[in-house]
Motif scaffolding. Structure first.
Motif, PDB file in Angstrom:
ATOM      1  N   PRO A 174       0.829  -1.203   0.000  1.00 24.01           N
ATOM      2  CA  PRO A 174       0.000   0.000   0.000  1.00 24.01           C
ATOM      3  C   PRO A 174       0.861   1.249   0.000  1.00 24.01           C
ATOM      4  CG  PRO A 174       0.059  -0.992   2.176  1.00 24.01           C
ATOM      5  CD  PRO A 174       0.715  -1.963   1.255  1.00 24.01           C
ATOM      6  N   ARG A 175       0.371   2.255  -0.637  1.00 25.12           N
ATOM      7  CA  ARG A 175       1.098   3.521  -0.721  1.00 25.12           C
ATOM      8  C   ARG A 175       1.191   4.138   0.673  1.00 25.12           C
ATOM      9  NH1 ARG A 175      -0.882   8.824  -1.766  1.00 25.12           N
ATOM     10  NH2 ARG A 175       0.673  10.195  -2.707  1.00 25.12           N
ATOM     11  N   MET A 176       2.391   4.525   1.048  1.00 27.95           N
ATOM     12  CA  MET A 176       2.597   5.225   2.312  1.00 27.95           C
ATOM     13  C   MET A 176       2.453   6.724   2.034  1.00 27.95           C
ATOM     14  SD  MET A 176       3.374   5.069   5.603  1.00 27.95           S
ATOM     15  CE  MET A 176       4.255   3.544   5.977  1.00 27.95           C
ATOM     16  N   VAL A 177       1.388   7.314   2.539  1.00 28.69           N
ATOM     17  CA  VAL A 177       1.149   8.734   2.278  1.00 28.69           C
ATOM     18  C   VAL A 177       2.221   9.553   2.988  1.00 28.69           C
ATOM     19  CG1 VAL A 177      -0.472  10.640   2.559  1.00 28.69           C
ATOM     20  CG2 VAL A 177      -1.329   8.341   2.052  1.00 28.69           C
ATOM     21  N   PRO A 178       2.969  10.362   2.265  1.00 24.03           N
ATOM     22  CA  PRO A 178       4.002  11.171   2.915  1.00 24.03           C
ATOM     23  C   PRO A 178       3.379  12.285   3.742  1.00 24.03           C
ATOM     24  CG  PRO A 178       3.861  11.710   0.583  1.00 24.03           C
ATOM     25  CD  PRO A 178       2.935  10.550   0.808  1.00 24.03           C
ATOM     26  N   PRO A 179       4.108  12.821   4.703  1.00 25.13           N
ATOM     27  CA  PRO A 179       3.563  13.890   5.534  1.00 25.13           C
ATOM     28  C   PRO A 179       3.371  15.209   4.791  1.00 25.13           C
ATOM     29  CG  PRO A 179       5.849  13.464   6.112  1.00 25.13           C
ATOM     30  CD  PRO A 179       5.443  12.394   5.151  1.00 25.13           C
ATOM     31  N   GLY A 180       3.947  15.334   3.616  1.00 25.77           N
ATOM     32  CA  GLY A 180       3.787  16.539   2.812  1.00 25.77           C
ATOM     33  C   GLY A 180       4.467  16.368   1.472  1.00 25.77           C
ATOM     34  N   GLN A 181       4.277  17.333   0.571  1.00 27.12           N
ATOM     35  CA  GLN A 181       4.935  17.276  -0.729  1.00 27.12           C
ATOM     36  C   GLN A 181       6.405  17.634  -0.605  1.00 27.12           C
ATOM     37  OE1 GLN A 181       4.086  16.252  -3.789  1.00 27.12           O
ATOM     38  NE2 GLN A 181       6.155  16.805  -4.457  1.00 27.12           N
ATOM     39  N   ARG A 182       6.687  18.677   0.161  1.00 30.04           N
ATOM     40  CA  ARG A 182       8.071  19.069   0.445  1.00 30.04           C
ATOM     41  C   ARG A 182       8.265  18.971   1.956  1.00 30.04           C
ATOM     42  NH1 ARG A 182      11.367  21.761  -2.963  1.00 30.04           N
ATOM     43  NH2 ARG A 182      12.105  23.209  -1.364  1.00 30.04           N
ATOM     44  N   ILE A 183       9.118  18.035   2.348  1.00 32.43           N
ATOM     45  CA  ILE A 183       9.291  17.707   3.762  1.00 32.43           C
ATOM     46  C   ILE A 183      10.626  18.255   4.239  1.00 32.43           C
ATOM     47  CG2 ILE A 183       9.405  15.848   5.459  1.00 32.43           C
ATOM     48  CD1 ILE A 183       8.029  14.091   3.220  1.00 32.43           C
ATOM     49  N   ALA A 184      10.588  19.168   5.204  1.00 25.34           N
ATOM     50  CA  ALA A 184      11.812  19.645   5.855  1.00 25.34           C
ATOM     51  C   ALA A 184      12.160  18.637   6.948  1.00 25.34           C
ATOM     52  CB  ALA A 184      11.599  21.028   6.451  1.00 25.34           C
ATOM     53  N   LEU A 185      13.239  17.884   6.746  1.00 23.87           N
ATOM     54  CA  LEU A 185      13.603  16.793   7.640  1.00 23.87           C
ATOM     55  C   LEU A 185      14.867  17.138   8.405  1.00 23.87           C
ATOM     56  CD1 LEU A 185      13.131  13.751   8.473  1.00 23.87           C
ATOM     57  CD2 LEU A 185      14.790  13.198   6.673  1.00 23.87           C
ATOM     58  N   ALA A 186      14.759  17.204   9.739  1.00 24.28           N
ATOM     59  CA  ALA A 186      15.955  17.420  10.560  1.00 24.28           C
ATOM     60  C   ALA A 186      16.881  16.224  10.411  1.00 24.28           C
ATOM     61  CB  ALA A 186      15.559  17.618  12.018  1.00 24.28           C
ATOM     62  N   ARG A 187      18.157  16.502  10.141  1.00 28.16           N
ATOM     63  CA  ARG A 187      19.070  15.396   9.826  1.00 28.16           C
ATOM     64  C   ARG A 187      20.488  15.761  10.262  1.00 28.16           C
ATOM     65  NH1 ARG A 187      18.540  10.175   9.209  1.00 28.16           N
ATOM     66  NH2 ARG A 187      18.914   9.257   7.172  1.00 28.16           N
TER      67      ARG A 187
ATOM     68  N   SER B 229      19.988  20.899   9.363  1.00 30.53           N
ATOM     69  CA  SER B 229      20.677  20.497  10.583  1.00 30.53           C
ATOM     70  C   SER B 229      20.387  21.463  11.728  1.00 30.53           C
ATOM     71  CB  SER B 229      22.188  20.439  10.353  1.00 30.53           C
ATOM     72  OG  SER B 229      22.871  20.268  11.587  1.00 30.53           O
ATOM     73  N   PRO B 230      19.599  21.057  12.717  1.00 31.05           N
ATOM     74  CA  PRO B 230      19.412  21.900  13.901  1.00 31.05           C
ATOM     75  C   PRO B 230      20.726  22.198  14.615  1.00 31.05           C
ATOM     76  CG  PRO B 230      17.681  20.250  13.794  1.00 31.05           C
ATOM     77  CD  PRO B 230      18.682  19.894  12.729  1.00 31.05           C
ATOM     78  N   LEU B 231      21.624  21.216  14.691  1.00 28.28           N
ATOM     79  CA  LEU B 231      22.888  21.440  15.392  1.00 28.28           C
ATOM     80  C   LEU B 231      23.758  22.486  14.699  1.00 28.28           C
ATOM     81  CD1 LEU B 231      24.002  17.879  16.568  1.00 28.28           C
ATOM     82  CD2 LEU B 231      23.140  19.773  17.959  1.00 28.28           C
ATOM     83  N   ALA B 232      23.596  22.633  13.385  1.00 27.82           N
ATOM     84  CA  ALA B 232      24.309  23.678  12.650  1.00 27.82           C
ATOM     85  C   ALA B 232      23.530  24.984  12.651  1.00 27.82           C
ATOM     86  CB  ALA B 232      24.579  23.227  11.218  1.00 27.82           C
ATOM     87  N   ASP B 233      22.460  25.042  13.455  1.00 30.44           N
ATOM     88  CA  ASP B 233      21.598  26.220  13.585  1.00 30.44           C
ATOM     89  C   ASP B 233      20.940  26.594  12.261  1.00 30.44           C
ATOM     90  OD1 ASP B 233      20.259  28.164  14.971  1.00 30.44           O
ATOM     91  OD2 ASP B 233      21.909  29.599  15.003  1.00 30.44           O
ATOM     92  N   GLU B 234      20.536  25.570  11.516  1.00 33.29           N
ATOM     93  CA  GLU B 234      19.838  25.803  10.252  1.00 33.29           C
ATOM     94  C   GLU B 234      18.328  25.770  10.479  1.00 33.29           C
ATOM     95  OE1 GLU B 234      23.202  23.569   7.435  1.00 33.29           O
ATOM     96  OE2 GLU B 234      21.185  22.721   7.675  1.00 33.29           O
ATOM     97  N   PRO B 235      17.599  26.723   9.934  1.00 35.22           N
ATOM     98  CA  PRO B 235      16.139  26.678  10.011  1.00 35.22           C
ATOM     99  C   PRO B 235      15.595  25.772   8.916  1.00 35.22           C
ATOM    100  CG  PRO B 235      16.812  28.639   8.834  1.00 35.22           C
ATOM    101  CD  PRO B 235      18.085  27.950   9.260  1.00 35.22           C
ATOM    102  N   PRO B 236      14.371  25.315   9.037  1.00 32.72           N
ATOM    103  CA  PRO B 236      13.766  24.545   7.948  1.00 32.72           C
ATOM    104  C   PRO B 236      13.534  25.433   6.732  1.00 32.72           C
ATOM    105  CG  PRO B 236      12.123  25.051   9.605  1.00 32.72           C
ATOM    106  CD  PRO B 236      13.438  25.500  10.174  1.00 32.72           C
ATOM    107  N   ASP B 237      13.610  24.838   5.565  1.00 32.29           N
ATOM    108  CA  ASP B 237      13.352  25.572   4.328  1.00 32.29           C
ATOM    109  C   ASP B 237      11.919  26.111   4.371  1.00 32.29           C
ATOM    110  OD1 ASP B 237      12.701  26.317   1.687  1.00 32.29           O
ATOM    111  OD2 ASP B 237      14.109  24.851   0.856  1.00 32.29           O
ATOM    112  N   PRO B 238      11.738  27.425   4.274  1.00 30.41           N
ATOM    113  CA  PRO B 238      10.386  27.994   4.364  1.00 30.41           C
ATOM    114  C   PRO B 238       9.482  27.633   3.207  1.00 30.41           C
ATOM    115  CG  PRO B 238      11.994  29.688   3.809  1.00 30.41           C
ATOM    116  CD  PRO B 238      12.779  28.470   4.158  1.00 30.41           C
ATOM    117  N   SER B 239      10.050  27.068   2.132  1.00 31.80           N
ATOM    118  CA  SER B 239       9.202  26.644   1.012  1.00 31.80           C
ATOM    119  C   SER B 239       8.571  25.279   1.246  1.00 31.80           C
ATOM    120  CB  SER B 239      10.024  26.613  -0.279  1.00 31.80           C
ATOM    121  OG  SER B 239      10.957  25.538  -0.259  1.00 31.80           O
TER     122      SER B 239
END
Length: 456
Positions: free
Chosen positions: A254-267, A293-303
C-alpha cells in the motif's frame, strides 16, 4: 549458491528470489552485529553485491550495514510491518548477489502477542523468507556443550533451518578444537571460529552502538573486520549455504502517504533515527525531502509544507540546541502556518525543557509543554500501536499505526492535549500519549507502518 568472483550480476526485477542468510544468535551480546559487518565488508571487498537487512525496529545497526555494504539496509519486522510491506522490501535485493539479514535479540525471542503477522522474532523472518540461519555462538566458558545449544536451536522450529554456526570469543586453538569436537557428530556445519579481540569491539552508548556517522575510525574498523573473517571464516561455504528468497503471492504494498509534498527533515547526529523504508516510500509517492541540521543552527526551508523532527540523541546536545536561535526562530515561525511533527527525540526538542544526565535543565523550543529528565532516567522499550486522536502529517485521526518506543527519558510534565491512545504489544495503554498544540504534534512513538485495517 554463489561461487567465484565472476558470478553474474542480477538485473532488477520484481519478485526476485535472491539467495539469503540470517545472522542470528541465542541471545543479545553474542556478536551478531560485529560478524554481520565483518561479512558485509569482506564480501563487498570480493566484489559481491550484498543487500543488508535488520530484523526488528533498529535505527543504528542499519546505518553501519550501509557503510559496510555500500547500499541502504532495510528493517524487516513481523510485528510492525504488514506482510505486503515486508514483501515489497525484499525487492531491494533484486540486483544483489546475496541477502544478509542481522537478527534481533535471540533467534526465537519476540513478544507474547502476535502483531501484524508474527511476534517480532528473527525466526519469523527466517521462516517467511526461507533464508537459513547462521548461528553466532559466544563460546566463552563452553566447549562441547556449544553443540548441544546449536542442536536445540536446530530442532526448536520446523520452519527454521540452521545452516551452521560461527564460533565467537574462542580463547585458543585448543579451545576451538574442543568446541569443534562437540560438533563432529552433530550434522551442523562450523563455518569458522573467531578469537577474542578487543580492538574490534564497536563503541556503545545507552541506546546501542555509537552512530556510524560519529565513528571516525569506522573505515579502518570495517577493513580489520573484513581481514578477520577472510582469515577465519569459510566464506565460500557460507555463501553456498544461502537459499533463494521464498515469496508469498505478490501483492502491491500500500502507498505510504508522505507527511507533505516538500518535507523539511531534521538530519544530523542529534536527529538521525529515520527508517530507510519510510524515506523510500515518501519519495516513491512523489515527495521531496529537504534536510536541515538543527545542530548547525539551520532553520527549515520555508518553502516546505511540513517539518519532521525524527528521533536521535538531543539529550547529548541539549546545551547546543538551546542556543540555536536561527533553528528555533525558523521552527516557531513555520509552526504558525504549517504542521510540525516530532518523534521521540524530536518530540522532546519541541517541548519546554530537557534535563540532561548531569541534572542541568535546557530550554527547548516550547512549542509543546513536555518536560523530560535524563538525570533520573527510565527505560521505555517495546512495540506499540498508536490510535490517533488527532491528525498528524500524512495520517488522519482514527488511523492505527504500528511502531515502537525506545528511550530513557522520564516524563516530568505532559500538559498538552493527548495525541494518541498508545498501547504496548499486549494491548495495555501506556501513559506516554504524546501531545498536540495548534499545528504542532509529537510523541515518543516511532512509526513503522500503518495497521492494515486502517489503511483505506
Amino acid at each position: 549458491m554463489i561461487a567465484g568472483s565472476d558470478h553474474p550480476r542480477r538485473t532488477a526485477v520484481a519478485g526476485n528470489s535472491t539467495p539469503g542468510l540470517v545472522i542470528a544468535a541465542p541471545a543479545s551480546g553474542s556478536g551478531k552485529t560485529t560478524l554481520t559487518l565483518a561479512l558485509l565488508a569482506a564480501l563487498r571487498r570480493r566484489g559481491r553485491i550484498v543487500q543488508p537487512y535488520k530484523c526488528g525496529p533498529d535505527y543504528i545497526d542499519p546505518a553501519f550495514h550501509a557503510a559496510a555494504a555500500g547500499r541502504a539496509s532495510f528493517n524487516l519486522d513481523s510485528w510492525a510491518q504488514g506482510r505486503d510491506r515486508f514483501d515489497a522490501l525484499l525487492d531491494a535485493a533484486a540486483d544483489a548477489d546475496l541477502c544478509l539479514a542481522e537478527g534481533v535479540m535471540g533467534l526465537f525471542d519476540g513478544v507474547a502477542a502476535s502483531g501484524a503477522w508474527g511476534i517480532g522474532s528473527t525466526a519469523d523472518i527466517a521462516a517467511a523468507t526461507g533464508w537459513p540461519v547462521v548461528l553466532v555462538l559466544d563460546v566463552a566458558g563452553q566447549a562441547q556443550s556449544a553443540a548441544a545449544v546449536a542442536l536445540g536451536f536446530a530442532r526448536y522450529r520446523d520452519d527454521v533451518t540452521i545452516a551452521g554456526v560461527i564460533l565467537n570469543k574462542v580463547a585458543s586453538e585448543r579451545h576451538a578444537a574442543l568446541v569443534r569436537d562437540g560438533f563432529a557428530t552433530s550434522g551442523i556445519t562450523v563455518f569458522g571460529a573467531i578469537g577474542r579481540d578487543n580492538r574490534l569491539t564497536m563503541p556503545e552508548r545507552h541506546l546501542g552502538l555509537v552512530q556510524a556517522q560519529e565513528d571516525s575510525s569506522l573505515a579502518s574498523r570495517l577493513a580489520a573486520l573484513a581481514d578477520l573473517v577472510e582469515r577465519d571464516i569459510d566464506l565460500a561455504a557460507l555463501q553456498a549455504a544461502a537459499r533463494p528468497t521464498r515469496r508469498q503471492p505478490r501483492t502491491d504494498a500500500p502507498r505510504m502517504v508522505p507527511p507533505g509534498q516538500r518535507i523539511a527533515l531534521a538530519r544530523d547526529v542529534a536527529f538521525s533515527f529515520v527508517y530507510p523504508h519510510l524515506l523510500a516510500a515518501w519519495r516513491a509517492a512523489g515527495a521531496e525531502i529537504i534536510p536541515f541540521s538543527p545542530l548547525a543552527d539551520e532553520p527549515p526551508d520555508p518553502s516546505c509544507d511540513v517539518v519532521w523532527l525524527p528521533g536521535g540523541y538531543p539529550e547529548l546536545h541539549a546545551g547546543k540546541l538551546a542556543t540555536t536561535s536561527r533553528f528555533a526562530d525558523g521552527i516557531r515561525t513555520f509552526a504558525l502556518t504549517r504542521p510540525v511533527h516530532g518523534e521521540c527525540g524530536g518530540y522532546m526538542t519541541l517541548g519546554a525543557g530537557l534535563i540532561d544526565a548531569a541534572g542541568t535543565r535546557h530550554a527547548m523550543l516550547g512549542l509543546l509543554g513536555l518536560e523530560t529528565d535524563f538525570a533520573q532516567r527510565r527505560l521505555h522499550l517495546g512495540y506499540r500501536t498508536a490510535t490517533l486522536l488527532a491528525a498528524i502529517p500524512g495520517h488522519p485521526a482514527g488511523r492505527v499505526l504500528r511502531g515502537h518506543e525506545f528511550h530513557y527519558a522520564r516524563v516530568v510534565a505532559q500538559p498538552d492535549q493527548p495525541l494518541a491512545n498508545i498501547r504496548d504489544a499486549s494491548g495495555v495503554s501506556t501513559a506516554e500519549t504524546g501531545g498536540r498544540r495548534g499545528r504542532v504534534t509529537g510523541s515518543f512513538f516511532h512509526m513503522v507502518d500503518v495497521a492494515e485495517e486502517t489503511r483505506a
